[in-house]
Design a protein around this motif. Structure first.
Motif, PDB file in Angstrom:
ATOM      1  N   ALA A  85       0.694  -1.398  -0.042  1.00  0.00           N
ATOM      2  CA  ALA A  85      -0.069   0.013   0.148  1.00  0.00           C
ATOM      3  C   ALA A  85       0.750   1.277   0.012  1.00  0.00           C
ATOM      4  CB  ALA A  85      -0.838  -0.075   1.217  1.00  0.00           C
ATOM      5  N   ASP A  86       2.035   1.279   0.086  1.00  0.00           N
ATOM      6  CA  ASP A  86       3.000   2.490   0.335  1.00  0.00           C
ATOM      7  C   ASP A  86       3.178   2.919  -1.024  1.00  0.00           C
ATOM      8  OD1 ASP A  86       4.761   0.515  -0.595  1.00  0.00           O
ATOM      9  OD2 ASP A  86       5.952   0.455   1.188  1.00  0.00           O
ATOM     10  N   LEU A  87       2.779   2.482  -1.992  1.00  0.00           N
ATOM     11  CA  LEU A  87       3.220   3.124  -3.449  1.00  0.00           C
ATOM     12  C   LEU A  87       4.558   2.693  -3.854  1.00  0.00           C
ATOM     13  CD1 LEU A  87       1.826   6.688  -2.879  1.00  0.00           C
ATOM     14  CD2 LEU A  87       0.767   4.687  -3.881  1.00  0.00           C
ATOM     15  N   SER A  88       5.403   1.736  -3.196  1.00  0.00           N
ATOM     16  CA  SER A  88       6.436   1.023  -3.881  1.00  0.00           C
ATOM     17  C   SER A  88       6.045   0.148  -5.039  1.00  0.00           C
ATOM     18  CB  SER A  88       7.318   0.354  -2.726  1.00  0.00           C
ATOM     19  OG  SER A  88       6.560  -0.569  -2.105  1.00  0.00           O
ATOM     20  N   HIS A  89       4.848  -0.303  -4.985  1.00  0.00           N
ATOM     21  CA  HIS A  89       4.395  -1.002  -6.148  1.00  0.00           C
ATOM     22  C   HIS A  89       3.333  -0.358  -6.924  1.00  0.00           C
ATOM     23  CE1 HIS A  89       5.156  -4.779  -3.411  1.00  0.00           C
ATOM     24  NE2 HIS A  89       6.257  -4.510  -4.061  1.00  0.00           N
ATOM     25  N   HIS A  90       3.586   0.226  -8.034  1.00  0.00           N
ATOM     26  CA  HIS A  90       2.772   1.162  -8.775  1.00  0.00           C
ATOM     27  C   HIS A  90       1.767   0.324  -9.592  1.00  0.00           C
ATOM     28  CE1 HIS A  90       1.400   4.387 -11.088  1.00  0.00           C
ATOM     29  NE2 HIS A  90       2.054   5.206 -10.213  1.00  0.00           N
ATOM     30  N   PRO A  91       0.509   0.587  -9.206  1.00  0.00           N
ATOM     31  CA  PRO A  91      -0.550  -0.063 -10.194  1.00  0.00           C
ATOM     32  C   PRO A  91      -0.379  -0.008 -11.490  1.00  0.00           C
ATOM     33  CG  PRO A  91      -1.453   1.235  -8.130  1.00  0.00           C
ATOM     34  CD  PRO A  91      -0.030   1.681  -8.282  1.00  0.00           C
ATOM     35  N   LYS A  92       0.513   0.891 -11.848  1.00  0.00           N
ATOM     36  CA  LYS A  92       0.699   1.061 -13.456  1.00  0.00           C
ATOM     37  C   LYS A  92       1.191  -0.235 -14.142  1.00  0.00           C
ATOM     38  CE  LYS A  92       5.456   2.891 -13.667  1.00  0.00           C
ATOM     39  NZ  LYS A  92       5.872   4.221 -13.995  1.00  0.00           N
ATOM     40  N   TYR A  93       1.789  -1.241 -13.182  1.00  0.00           N
ATOM     41  CA  TYR A  93       2.118  -2.404 -13.798  1.00  0.00           C
ATOM     42  C   TYR A  93       1.286  -3.697 -13.662  1.00  0.00           C
ATOM     43  CZ  TYR A  93       6.792  -0.186 -12.965  1.00  0.00           C
ATOM     44  OH  TYR A  93       7.943   0.637 -13.275  1.00  0.00           O
ATOM     45  N   LEU A  94       0.157  -3.188 -13.139  1.00  0.00           N
ATOM     46  CA  LEU A  94      -1.124  -4.221 -13.009  1.00  0.00           C
ATOM     47  C   LEU A  94      -1.515  -4.991 -14.419  1.00  0.00           C
ATOM     48  CD1 LEU A  94      -3.178  -3.022 -10.273  1.00  0.00           C
ATOM     49  CD2 LEU A  94      -1.680  -5.194  -9.996  1.00  0.00           C
ATOM     50  N   PRO A  95      -1.593  -3.930 -15.513  1.00  0.00           N
ATOM     51  CA  PRO A  95      -1.957  -4.620 -16.934  1.00  0.00           C
ATOM     52  C   PRO A  95      -1.102  -5.431 -17.300  1.00  0.00           C
ATOM     53  CG  PRO A  95      -2.255  -2.220 -16.807  1.00  0.00           C
ATOM     54  CD  PRO A  95      -1.649  -2.687 -15.409  1.00  0.00           C
ATOM     55  N   SER A  96       0.367  -5.177 -16.985  1.00  0.00           N
ATOM     56  CA  SER A  96       1.515  -6.185 -17.651  1.00  0.00           C
ATOM     57  C   SER A  96       1.534  -7.263 -16.792  1.00  0.00           C
ATOM     58  CB  SER A  96       2.846  -5.264 -17.398  1.00  0.00           C
ATOM     59  OG  SER A  96       2.966  -4.380 -18.132  1.00  0.00           O
ATOM     60  N   PHE A  97       0.946  -7.498 -15.659  1.00  0.00           N
ATOM     61  CA  PHE A  97       0.874  -8.880 -14.789  1.00  0.00           C
ATOM     62  C   PHE A  97      -0.166  -9.565 -15.462  1.00  0.00           C
ATOM     63  CE2 PHE A  97       3.616  -6.875 -11.941  1.00  0.00           C
ATOM     64  CZ  PHE A  97       3.989  -7.612 -10.867  1.00  0.00           C
ATOM     65  N   ILE A  98      -1.291  -8.839 -15.915  1.00  0.00           N
ATOM     66  CA  ILE A  98      -2.400  -9.532 -16.400  1.00  0.00           C
ATOM     67  C   ILE A  98      -2.184 -10.202 -17.735  1.00  0.00           C
ATOM     68  CG2 ILE A  98      -4.912  -9.305 -17.097  1.00  0.00           C
ATOM     69  CD1 ILE A  98      -5.054  -7.336 -14.681  1.00  0.00           C
ATOM     70  N   ARG A  99      -1.690  -8.959 -18.592  1.00  0.00           N
ATOM     71  CA  ARG A  99      -1.318  -9.564 -19.840  1.00  0.00           C
ATOM     72  C   ARG A  99      -0.247 -10.878 -19.785  1.00  0.00           C
ATOM     73  NH1 ARG A  99      -0.638  -4.887 -21.288  1.00  0.00           N
ATOM     74  NH2 ARG A  99       1.667  -4.835 -21.103  1.00  0.00           N
ATOM     75  N   LYS A 100       0.753 -10.804 -18.976  1.00  0.00           N
ATOM     76  CA  LYS A 100       1.840 -11.877 -19.069  1.00  0.00           C
ATOM     77  C   LYS A 100       0.903 -13.363 -18.672  1.00  0.00           C
ATOM     78  CE  LYS A 100       5.756 -11.603 -19.178  1.00  0.00           C
ATOM     79  NZ  LYS A 100       6.810 -12.194 -20.319  1.00  0.00           N
TER      80      LYS A 100
END
Length: 250
Positions: A85-100
């Motif tokens: 939750a501390d913004l070290s994991h940016h949600p902008k990468y979520l589409p890449s996770f899903i696509r992979k």
């Protein structure tokens, strides 16, 4: 975007929090921003934060309708994402996770700082050396099949996550390492997505000397556990079958 009518969703995004009052509203907003066409829910798992994090989450429920104070047992998705939750994991990468995951059918997709296009921003040299050293040591001892053992930004098939959690004995900082090591040993398909880890914007890091000690203890445990398994399997299968089973050659 998840609707407010309830029902099963494809992705459950679990966000553990402790004293994240200043971050939790922004992380929820960014998740919705970067997943406009994805059927998901957000599950906030708060560890009794004394700073008012739960009050903020209660307000978010009124706005988004999909932020819940529950754990994995309440997740309805076929896939589960776990992110800080501390913004070290940016949600902008979520589409890449899903696509992979869709492209490869992977059981686990893990974010990594240690491949091309991955990295770390905001750490001092000592923190970078500590993290890199921890990963190199683990790679040498455990041969885990993933480049970033200590990262916690991951997507799992739900049944795989449940299986791995039931197998793990570690807690705290070493838990993420044990999860990925056991996934490898169980033969699960692991894929990686490069991410840039950004040091927290608000609040203070929870990593200290005690976490480093626990990490080293966890390394020793997993190394001994792996050697015990190999010894048992060698006796059970016999030398030739053992080599074939584990893809080893002489």
């Amino acid at each position: 975007m998840a609707d407010d009518a309830g029902g099963r969703r494809e992705y459950s995004i679990i966000v553990p929090t402790y004293n994240e009052r200043l971050n939790v509203a922004l992380i929820v907003y960014l998740i919705f921003k970067h997943l406009p066409d994805v059927n998901f829910e957000i599950i906030i798992v708060d560890d009794g934060s004394p700073d008012g994090t739960q009050d903020i989450v209660n307000q978010l429920q009124q706005v988004y309708g999909t932020a819940y104070l529950h754990g994995l047992k309440h997740a309805s998705g076929d896939f589960v994402v776990i992110m800080d939750a501390d913004l070290s994991h940016h949600p902008k990468y979520l589409p890449s996770f899903i696509r992979k995951q869709k492209e490869t059918g992977a059981d686990v997709v893990t974010g990594t700082r240690y491949v091309q296009n991955g990295g770390v921003h905001g750490w001092n040299l000592m923190r970078k050396l500590t993290s890199r050293g921890a990963n190199v040591l683990a790679q040498t001892l455990l041969q885990p099949g993933a480049s970033d053992l200590t990262g916690s930004f991951r997507l799992y098939k739900r049944n795989v996550l449940e299986d791995l959690i039931s197998s793990c004995v570690s807690k705290g900082y070493v838990f993420q390492m044990e999860m990925i090591v056991r996934a490898t040993r169980k033969g699960y398909h692991i894929e990686e997505v490069p991410i840039t880890f950004v040091d927290r914007v608000f609040g203070t890091s929870k990593l200290g000397g005690s976490e480093i000690v626990e990490y080293l203890k966890g390394l020793v445990y997993l190394k001994e556990d792996w050697e015990h398994l190999f010894s048992f399997e060698k006796k059970r299968l016999g030398p030739v079958s053992y080599l074939n089973e584990y893809g080893l050659t002489v």
